[in-house]
Design a protein around this motif. Structure first.
Motif, short mmCIF file in Angstrom:
data_model
loop_
_atom_site.label_atom_id
_atom_site.label_comp_id
_atom_site.label_asym_id
_atom_site.label_seq_id
_atom_site.Cartn_x
_atom_site.Cartn_y
_atom_site.Cartn_z
N PHE A 59 -1.47 -34.89 2.80
CA PHE A 59 -0.78 -33.80 3.50
C PHE A 59 -1.70 -33.12 4.52
CE2 PHE A 59 2.15 -33.70 -0.26
CZ PHE A 59 3.27 -34.10 0.45
N LEU A 60 -2.98 -32.97 4.19
CA LEU A 60 -3.91 -32.37 5.13
C LEU A 60 -4.06 -33.25 6.37
CD1 LEU A 60 -5.92 -30.10 5.79
CD2 LEU A 60 -7.67 -31.48 4.66
N LEU A 61 -4.20 -34.55 6.17
CA LEU A 61 -4.30 -35.45 7.32
C LEU A 61 -3.02 -35.44 8.14
CD1 LEU A 61 -6.21 -38.47 5.76
CD2 LEU A 61 -7.08 -36.76 7.34
N ARG A 62 -1.90 -35.37 7.48
CA ARG A 62 -0.62 -35.30 8.18
C ARG A 62 -0.53 -34.02 9.02
NH1 ARG A 62 5.08 -35.15 5.04
NH2 ARG A 62 6.31 -34.62 6.84
N PHE A 63 -0.99 -32.91 8.47
CA PHE A 63 -1.01 -31.66 9.21
C PHE A 63 -1.95 -31.74 10.40
CE2 PHE A 63 -3.26 -27.62 9.90
CZ PHE A 63 -2.20 -26.86 10.38
N LEU A 64 -3.14 -32.30 10.20
CA LEU A 64 -4.12 -32.38 11.28
C LEU A 64 -3.65 -33.29 12.41
CD1 LEU A 64 -7.45 -32.45 9.29
CD2 LEU A 64 -6.51 -30.57 10.61
N ARG A 65 -2.92 -34.34 12.08
CA ARG A 65 -2.40 -35.24 13.13
C ARG A 65 -1.32 -34.58 13.97
NH1 ARG A 65 -1.82 -39.91 9.10
NH2 ARG A 65 -3.96 -40.59 8.93
N SER A 66 -0.64 -33.60 13.44
CA SER A 66 0.45 -32.96 14.18
C SER A 66 -0.05 -31.93 15.20
CB SER A 66 1.43 -32.29 13.22
OG SER A 66 0.83 -31.16 12.61
N ASN A 67 -1.34 -31.64 15.18
CA ASN A 67 -1.90 -30.66 16.11
C ASN A 67 -2.16 -31.27 17.49
OD1 ASN A 67 -1.96 -28.82 14.05
ND2 ASN A 67 -4.09 -29.17 13.54
N ASP A 68 -2.21 -30.42 18.49
CA ASP A 68 -2.62 -30.90 19.80
C ASP A 68 -4.15 -30.99 19.82
OD1 ASP A 68 -3.46 -28.30 20.05
OD2 ASP A 68 -2.15 -27.79 21.72
N GLU A 69 -4.71 -31.43 20.94
CA GLU A 69 -6.14 -31.72 21.00
C GLU A 69 -7.01 -30.48 20.75
OE1 GLU A 69 -9.41 -33.93 21.01
OE2 GLU A 69 -7.38 -34.71 21.13
N ARG A 70 -6.64 -29.36 21.30
CA ARG A 70 -7.44 -28.14 21.10
C ARG A 70 -7.42 -27.70 19.64
NH1 ARG A 70 -10.14 -24.03 22.88
NH2 ARG A 70 -9.55 -21.86 22.57
N GLU A 71 -6.25 -27.72 19.03
CA GLU A 71 -6.15 -27.35 17.61
C GLU A 71 -6.92 -28.33 16.74
OE1 GLU A 71 -1.92 -27.35 17.28
OE2 GLU A 71 -1.81 -25.18 17.36
N ARG A 72 -6.92 -29.60 17.11
CA ARG A 72 -7.68 -30.59 16.34
C ARG A 72 -9.17 -30.28 16.39
NH1 ARG A 72 -5.05 -36.53 17.56
NH2 ARG A 72 -3.00 -36.03 16.74
N GLN A 73 -9.67 -29.97 17.57
CA GLN A 73 -11.10 -29.65 17.69
C GLN A 73 -11.46 -28.43 16.85
OE1 GLN A 73 -11.88 -29.16 21.85
NE2 GLN A 73 -11.87 -31.35 22.28
N ILE A 74 -10.63 -27.41 16.88
CA ILE A 74 -10.89 -26.20 16.10
C ILE A 74 -10.86 -26.52 14.61
CG2 ILE A 74 -9.95 -23.94 15.48
CD1 ILE A 74 -9.00 -23.74 18.42
N ASN A 75 -9.85 -27.26 14.17
CA ASN A 75 -9.74 -27.58 12.74
C ASN A 75 -10.87 -28.48 12.26
OD1 ASN A 75 -7.46 -26.06 12.15
ND2 ASN A 75 -6.07 -27.68 12.80
N TYR A 76 -11.26 -29.47 13.07
CA TYR A 76 -12.35 -30.35 12.66
C TYR A 76 -13.68 -29.61 12.60
CZ TYR A 76 -9.32 -34.42 12.85
OH TYR A 76 -8.33 -35.32 12.62
N ARG A 77 -13.90 -28.67 13.52
CA ARG A 77 -15.11 -27.86 13.45
C ARG A 77 -15.11 -26.99 12.20
NH1 ARG A 77 -15.49 -26.02 19.73
NH2 ARG A 77 -16.16 -28.03 20.53
N ALA A 78 -13.97 -26.41 11.89
CA ALA A 78 -13.87 -25.58 10.69
C ALA A 78 -14.09 -26.41 9.43
CB ALA A 78 -12.51 -24.89 10.64
#
Length: 120
Positions: A59-78
């Motif tokens: 579910f976490l991976l599914r949530f992360l894939r639904s983000n746009d590029e900027r949100e992905r960068q923020i989430n991966y840094r976090a």
């Protein structure tokens, strides 16, 4: 109008994924806390905990894939920061405990993990 409907469906899907992640994580944590050493239900509870943890990752991976590029960068840094903090702080505690001979307190590790989670 169709663009707004599509955006609402995407937002609802993301919320559902995130809520499912939290529920699977909670299920896994409850199953692990209920497991005792002499229970006949130990293997099914451990299986439930592993399945819950696997579902939480999915579910976490599914949530992360639904983000746009900027949100992905923020989430991966976090996530990188949270993983590093969760790795370093308990390791430092274990090193200090071994080198300084600090008596074990059962509440220290959950406190450290909670602190690392709050930092993330």
């Amino acid at each position: 109008m169709p663009h707004e409907t599509l955006q609402d469906e995407s937002t609802n899907g993301r919320r559902t994924s995130l809520l499912s992640f939290y529920l699977a994580t909670l299920l896994s944590a409850i199953a692990l806390s209920v497991v005792g050493s002499d229970q006949p239900l130990r293997k099914p509870l451990l299986s439930l905990a592993v399945a819950g943890a696997g579902a939480a990752v999915w579910f976490l991976l599914r949530f992360l894939r639904s983000n746009d590029e900027r949100e992905r960068q923020i989430n991966y840094r976090a996530l990188t920061f949270a993983f590093t903090g969760t790795l370093i702080l308990p390791s430092l505690w274990a090193f200090c405990r071994v080198s300084v001979s600090i008596p074990f307190r059962g509440w220290v590790y959950p406190l450290l993990w909670s602190f690392c989670g709050a930092l993330a």
